[in-house]
Scaffold this motif. Structure first.
Motif, PDB file in Angstrom:
ATOM      1  N   VAL A 202       0.857  -1.176   0.000  1.00  0.00           N
ATOM      2  CA  VAL A 202       0.000   0.000   0.000  1.00  0.00           C
ATOM      3  C   VAL A 202       0.894   1.227   0.000  1.00  0.00           C
ATOM      4  O   VAL A 202       2.055   1.175   0.405  1.00  0.00           O
ATOM      5  N   GLY A 203       0.354   2.339  -0.452  1.00  0.00           N
ATOM      6  CA  GLY A 203       1.145   3.543  -0.561  1.00  0.00           C
ATOM      7  C   GLY A 203       1.413   3.897  -2.012  1.00  0.00           C
ATOM      8  O   GLY A 203       1.027   3.182  -2.944  1.00  0.00           O
ATOM      9  N   GLU A 204       2.102   4.999  -2.215  1.00  0.00           N
ATOM     10  CA  GLU A 204       2.352   5.490  -3.564  1.00  0.00           C
ATOM     11  C   GLU A 204       3.475   4.751  -4.274  1.00  0.00           C
ATOM     12  O   GLU A 204       3.470   4.653  -5.496  1.00  0.00           O
ATOM     13  N   ARG A 205       4.453   4.214  -3.541  1.00  0.00           N
ATOM     14  CA  ARG A 205       5.603   3.563  -4.161  1.00  0.00           C
ATOM     15  C   ARG A 205       5.829   2.188  -3.554  1.00  0.00           C
ATOM     16  O   ARG A 205       5.487   1.961  -2.392  1.00  0.00           O
ATOM     17  N   PRO A 206       6.406   1.273  -4.321  1.00  0.00           N
ATOM     18  CA  PRO A 206       6.678  -0.054  -3.769  1.00  0.00           C
ATOM     19  C   PRO A 206       7.818  -0.009  -2.769  1.00  0.00           C
ATOM     20  O   PRO A 206       8.683   0.880  -2.830  1.00  0.00           O
ATOM     21  N   PRO A 207       7.868  -0.953  -1.837  1.00  0.00           N
ATOM     22  CA  PRO A 207       8.970  -0.994  -0.868  1.00  0.00           C
ATOM     23  C   PRO A 207      10.312  -1.230  -1.543  1.00  0.00           C
ATOM     24  O   PRO A 207      10.396  -1.674  -2.691  1.00  0.00           O
ATOM     25  N   THR A 208      11.361  -0.927  -0.819  1.00  0.00           N
ATOM     26  CA  THR A 208      12.709  -1.043  -1.370  1.00  0.00           C
ATOM     27  C   THR A 208      13.147  -2.487  -1.525  1.00  0.00           C
ATOM     28  O   THR A 208      13.737  -2.864  -2.543  1.00  0.00           O
TER      29      THR A 208
ATOM     30  N   ARG B 110     -13.808  -2.034  15.423  1.00  0.00           N
ATOM     31  CA  ARG B 110     -15.214  -2.100  15.853  1.00  0.00           C
ATOM     32  C   ARG B 110     -16.070  -1.331  14.850  1.00  0.00           C
ATOM     33  O   ARG B 110     -15.836  -0.142  14.605  1.00  0.00           O
ATOM     34  N   GLU B 111     -17.039  -2.032  14.263  1.00  0.00           N
ATOM     35  CA  GLU B 111     -17.955  -1.437  13.292  1.00  0.00           C
ATOM     36  C   GLU B 111     -17.202  -0.805  12.132  1.00  0.00           C
ATOM     37  O   GLU B 111     -17.538   0.281  11.652  1.00  0.00           O
ATOM     38  N   GLY B 112     -16.135  -1.490  11.691  1.00  0.00           N
ATOM     39  CA  GLY B 112     -15.377  -1.043  10.522  1.00  0.00           C
ATOM     40  C   GLY B 112     -14.400   0.071  10.764  1.00  0.00           C
ATOM     41  O   GLY B 112     -13.796   0.570   9.806  1.00  0.00           O
ATOM     42  N   VAL B 113     -14.192   0.489  12.019  1.00  0.00           N
ATOM     43  CA  VAL B 113     -13.286   1.599  12.331  1.00  0.00           C
ATOM     44  C   VAL B 113     -12.240   1.114  13.323  1.00  0.00           C
ATOM     45  O   VAL B 113     -12.572   0.479  14.333  1.00  0.00           O
ATOM     46  N   TRP B 114     -10.971   1.438  13.043  1.00  0.00           N
ATOM     47  CA  TRP B 114      -9.892   1.084  13.946  1.00  0.00           C
ATOM     48  C   TRP B 114      -9.802   2.090  15.083  1.00  0.00           C
ATOM     49  O   TRP B 114      -9.867   3.301  14.854  1.00  0.00           O
ATOM     50  N   GLN B 115      -9.627   1.589  16.298  1.00  0.00           N
ATOM     51  CA  GLN B 115      -9.434   2.420  17.479  1.00  0.00           C
ATOM     52  C   GLN B 115      -8.079   2.082  18.092  1.00  0.00           C
ATOM     53  O   GLN B 115      -7.757   0.906  18.276  1.00  0.00           O
TER      54      GLN B 115
ATOM     55  N   GLY C 174       1.117   5.187  10.586  1.00  0.00           N
ATOM     56  CA  GLY C 174       1.697   6.078   9.591  1.00  0.00           C
ATOM     57  C   GLY C 174       1.090   5.984   8.213  1.00  0.00           C
ATOM     58  O   GLY C 174       1.242   6.911   7.410  1.00  0.00           O
ATOM     59  N   GLU C 175       0.420   4.891   7.892  1.00  0.00           N
ATOM     60  CA  GLU C 175      -0.176   4.713   6.571  1.00  0.00           C
ATOM     61  C   GLU C 175      -1.630   4.299   6.744  1.00  0.00           C
ATOM     62  O   GLU C 175      -1.935   3.126   6.969  1.00  0.00           O
ATOM     63  N   PRO C 176      -2.585   5.245   6.645  1.00  0.00           N
ATOM     64  CA  PRO C 176      -3.995   4.903   6.868  1.00  0.00           C
ATOM     65  C   PRO C 176      -4.523   3.835   5.919  1.00  0.00           C
ATOM     66  O   PRO C 176      -5.451   3.094   6.275  1.00  0.00           O
ATOM     67  N   GLU C 177      -3.944   3.745   4.732  1.00  0.00           N
ATOM     68  CA  GLU C 177      -4.429   2.759   3.774  1.00  0.00           C
ATOM     69  C   GLU C 177      -4.219   1.327   4.275  1.00  0.00           C
ATOM     70  O   GLU C 177      -4.993   0.430   3.944  1.00  0.00           O
ATOM     71  N   LEU C 178      -3.191   1.111   5.076  1.00  0.00           N
ATOM     72  CA  LEU C 178      -2.956  -0.220   5.616  1.00  0.00           C
ATOM     73  C   LEU C 178      -4.103  -0.641   6.527  1.00  0.00           C
ATOM     74  O   LEU C 178      -4.633  -1.750   6.413  1.00  0.00           O
ATOM     75  N   GLY C 179      -4.496   0.225   7.453  1.00  0.00           N
ATOM     76  CA  GLY C 179      -5.618  -0.098   8.309  1.00  0.00           C
ATOM     77  C   GLY C 179      -6.908  -0.279   7.527  1.00  0.00           C
ATOM     78  O   GLY C 179      -7.719  -1.162   7.835  1.00  0.00           O
ATOM     79  N   GLY C 180      -7.107   0.548   6.497  1.00  0.00           N
ATOM     80  CA  GLY C 180      -8.305   0.398   5.690  1.00  0.00           C
ATOM     81  C   GLY C 180      -8.351  -0.914   4.944  1.00  0.00           C
ATOM     82  O   GLY C 180      -9.413  -1.549   4.840  1.00  0.00           O
ATOM     83  N   ARG C 181      -7.189  -1.357   4.429  1.00  0.00           N
ATOM     84  CA  ARG C 181      -7.157  -2.637   3.717  1.00  0.00           C
ATOM     85  C   ARG C 181      -7.417  -3.804   4.665  1.00  0.00           C
ATOM     86  O   ARG C 181      -8.148  -4.743   4.317  1.00  0.00           O
TER      87      ARG C 181
ATOM     88  N   THR D  89      -1.218  -9.709   7.241  1.00  0.00           N
ATOM     89  CA  THR D  89      -0.340  -8.979   8.152  1.00  0.00           C
ATOM     90  C   THR D  89       0.998  -8.611   7.527  1.00  0.00           C
ATOM     91  O   THR D  89       1.707  -7.753   8.069  1.00  0.00           O
ATOM     92  N   GLN D  90       1.366  -9.225   6.406  1.00  0.00           N
ATOM     93  CA  GLN D  90       2.605  -8.822   5.755  1.00  0.00           C
ATOM     94  C   GLN D  90       2.347  -7.911   4.556  1.00  0.00           C
ATOM     95  O   GLN D  90       3.194  -7.759   3.679  1.00  0.00           O
ATOM     96  N   LEU D  91       1.187  -7.287   4.531  1.00  0.00           N
ATOM     97  CA  LEU D  91       0.916  -6.257   3.538  1.00  0.00           C
ATOM     98  C   LEU D  91       1.937  -5.141   3.725  1.00  0.00           C
ATOM     99  O   LEU D  91       2.025  -4.528   4.787  1.00  0.00           O
ATOM    100  N   ARG D  92       2.708  -4.854   2.689  1.00  0.00           N
ATOM    101  CA  ARG D  92       3.921  -4.072   2.853  1.00  0.00           C
ATOM    102  C   ARG D  92       3.687  -2.587   2.622  1.00  0.00           C
ATOM    103  O   ARG D  92       2.788  -2.182   1.877  1.00  0.00           O
ATOM    104  N   VAL D  93       4.529  -1.779   3.272  1.00  0.00           N
ATOM    105  CA  VAL D  93       4.476  -0.328   3.158  1.00  0.00           C
ATOM    106  C   VAL D  93       5.912   0.169   3.023  1.00  0.00           C
ATOM    107  O   VAL D  93       6.790  -0.249   3.786  1.00  0.00           O
ATOM    108  N   LYS D  94       6.167   1.027   2.067  1.00  0.00           N
ATOM    109  CA  LYS D  94       7.519   1.550   1.867  1.00  0.00           C
ATOM    110  C   LYS D  94       7.949   2.344   3.090  1.00  0.00           C
ATOM    111  O   LYS D  94       7.197   3.162   3.630  1.00  0.00           O
ATOM    112  N   GLY D  95       9.184   2.109   3.511  1.00  0.00           N
ATOM    113  CA  GLY D  95       9.725   2.792   4.667  1.00  0.00           C
ATOM    114  C   GLY D  95       9.551   2.043   5.963  1.00  0.00           C
ATOM    115  O   GLY D  95      10.072   2.480   6.992  1.00  0.00           O
TER     116      GLY D  95
END
Length: 433
Positions: A119-125, A303-308, A387-394, A414-420
Motif C-alpha cells: 500500500v502507498g504510492e511507491r513499492p517498498p525497497t 469495531r464497526e469497521g473503524v480502527w481504534q 503512519g499509513e492509513p491505507e494499511l488499516g483500511g485494507r 499482516t505482511q501487507l507491505r508499506v515503503k519505509g
C-alpha cells in the motif's frame, strides 16, 4: 577446261505426318477428412501406356485467379512427382518448434503472491520474499530462529491468530528475526488461561533474538505458575489486582534479563527487549481481555469497521500502585505467589527497580463485544498502522467478513507491505463471535 557443274537441286521432302493426339489427362482425386481438394493430373511415365499413370499427391488449393488460372504451378508440378507415401507438408505457423530433449519448457509467469502486495504510492525497497539465511554457529544450533512463526486457536466465541515474521530488511541482509512469539495454554476446561507473549530484541546486537526469547519464556513461566489465580481474577473483573500482580511479574522477568546480561559480560541495556502480552480465559462467558507489557508497540480494536488505538498512555512516573478507576477487590484475590503484599498480613514491599530504564509498564483491561477484532502487535506493524492509513483500511476490508481468516490468509494480510517500514512484524488478532 570444263566449267563447274551447277549444284543439283534437292528433291522436295514430303510433309511430316501430323503428331498423334495426346492421350487424355488422367486425374486422381484425394480427399482429406473434412476437406475436398482439386484433382492433380498425373503425368504418364515415358513409354508407359496412357492407361497406367503414377499416383499423384494432393495439390494445393487453386490460386485466387479463378477457374482460368493454371492449376499446376511449379511447386505443384514438383510435388506431383513425389512418392505417394510422403506425408503432407504442415505449415510452421501451426506447428510448435522442435525443442532439445533437455531444454526446459518455458513456464507461464507466476502471479504475484498475495503477501507481495503493498500500500502507498511507491513499492517498498526490498524484495517481498526471503533472500539470505543468517549465519549459523555449529555449537549453538538451538539459537537458530526461523523466518516465520504462525499459530492459531479457537476457544468458545473467540478465534485467535498469531504470527511473527522477519522484516524485509533482515531478510535482505541475512540477519535473524529479532522478534519472538510465544503462545501457551495453562490449565484445562473453562478455567484455562490463554497467554500470547511477544518481544522485540534490541536492534544492532547479536544477542537480540535470544534476549527476546528469554523475555517471553521467563514471563510465560511466571504467569503459568499462577494461572489459576489470574484466571479467577479475570473472570471476577478485579483489574486493580491484575495490574499490580502482572506489573511485579514483569519486573521480576526483567530482573532475570539483567542477571543474564551480567553472566554474558554485557550491559543491561544490551540484553533486553520490549514485551507485550495478552491474557484471556477459555471461559466462553468471560469476554475480558487483559493487555500488559513494556515498551513500544500497538493495541488496536476494529469495531464497526473503524480502527481504534487502545494503546494505554504511559503514566507520568512509576509507582507500583494500581491505576485509579480500576476498582477494588478482596485482599485475598492475589497471593504471595505474585509477590503482592496482602494488606494487614504482610509488610509492605518496596517496588523493585523498573523493568526497563525509561520504559513504563503498560496495562489495559477491556470487555469485548461480539463482532470486535482486537490486534496486539510489536512496533514493526504498529508504526505502519499509524503512519499509513491505507494499511488499516485494507485490513478492515479483509477482516470484515463473517468468518475470521485462516492461517495462510492471516499471514498474507499482516505482511501487507508499506515503503519505509521494513522491520520485523509480530501480531496477534482476536475475532469475537
Amino acid at each position: 577446261m570444263r566449267p563447274p557443274r551447277p549444284p543439283r537441286p534437292e528433291p522436295p521432302q514430303p510433309p511430316a505426318p501430323p503428331a498423334p493426339p495426346a492421350p487424355p489427362d488422367t486425374y486422381e482425386r484425394t480427399e482429406l477428412p473434412g476437406q475436398s481438394l482439386p484433382a492433380v493430373p498425373a503425368k504418364p511415365a515415358p513409354g508407359a501406356s496412357p492407361s497406367r499413370t503414377r499416383s499423384a499427391q494432393p495439390a494445393r488449393t487453386a490460386p485466387p485467379g479463378g477457374d482460368h488460372a493454371d492449376p499446376l504451378e511449379p511447386a505443384a508440378q514438383a510435388a506431383s512427382l513425389e512418392p505417394a507415401s510422403r506425408p503432407p507438408v504442415v505449415s510452421h505457423e501451426s506447428t510448435p518448434p522442435r525443442r532439445h530433449p533437455l531444454a526446459t519448457p518455458p513456464q507461464p509467469p507466476r502471479p504475484a503472491a498475495r503477501g507481495a502486495e503493498y500500500v502507498g504510492e511507491r513499492p517498498p525497497t526490498y524484495d517481498a520474499e526471503p533472500t539470505a539465511w543468517p549465519a549459523a554457529d555449529p555449537q549453538d544450533l538451538d539459537g537458530l530462529v526461523p523466518d516465520t512463526v504462525l499459530d492459531g486457536a479457537q476457544y468458545g466465541a473467540v478465534t485467535l491468530r498469531a504470527l511473527s515474521l522477519r522484516g524485509d530488511s533482515a531478510r535482505y541482509r541475512g540477519e535473524p528475526r529479532r522478534d519472538s512469539l510465544l503462545t501457551a495454554r495453562f490449565g484445562e476446561g473453562d478455567g484455562a488461561l490463554l497467554l500470547v507473549a511477544m518481544a522485540s530484541g534490541l536492534r544492532g546486537t547479536d544477542v537480540a533474538p535470544r534476549a527476546a526469547r528469554d523475555a517471553c519464556r521467563w514471563l510465560a513461566g511466571a504467569v503459568g505458575r499462577s494461572h489459576a489465580r489470574l484466571a479467577d481474577d479475570i473472570r471476577g473483573g478485579r483489574r486493580g489486582e491484575l495490574k499490580s500482580g502482572l506489573h511485579r511479574l514483569t519486573d521480576r522477568s526483567y530482573g532475570r534479563l539483567r542477571a543474564r546480561a551480567a553472566e554474558l559480560g554485557l550491559r543491561p541495556e544490551e540484553y533486553t527487549a520490549t514485551v507485550r502480552c495478552l491474557l484471556l480465559t477459555a471461559d466462553p462467558q468471560c469476554r475480558t481481555r487483559v493487555f500488559f507489557g513494556v515498551g513500544t508497540g500497538g493495541l488496536f480494536r476494529l469495531r464497526e469497521g473503524v480502527w481504534q488505538d487502545l494503546e494505554p498512555e504511559a503514566p507520568p512516573e512509576r509507582t507500583g500502585e494500581p491505576a485509579v478507576g480500576y476498582g477494588s477487590a478482596p485482599a485475598d484475590t492475589m497471593t504471595v505467589d505474585l509477590g503482592i503484599p496482602t494488606p494487614g498480613l504482610t509488610p509492605p514491599v518496596e517496588p523493585e527497580e523498573p523493568a526497563a530504564p525509561g520504559e513504563p509498564f503498560r496495562f489495559r483491561a477491556s470487555v469485548a463485544r461480539p463482532g470486535d477484532t482486537l490486534m496486539l502487535c510489536t512496533a514493526g506493524l504498529a508504526e505502519p498502522m499509524r503512519g499509513e492509513p491505507e494499511l488499516g483500511g485494507r485490513l478492515a476490508e479483509r477482516w470484515a467478513g463473517e468468518r475470521p481468516p485462516g492461517l495462510a490468509a492471516f499471514l498474507a494480510d499482516t505482511q501487507l507491505r508499506v515503503k519505509g517500514y521494513a522491520d520485523d512484524r509480530t501480531a496477534c488478532a482476536l475475532w469475537e463471535a
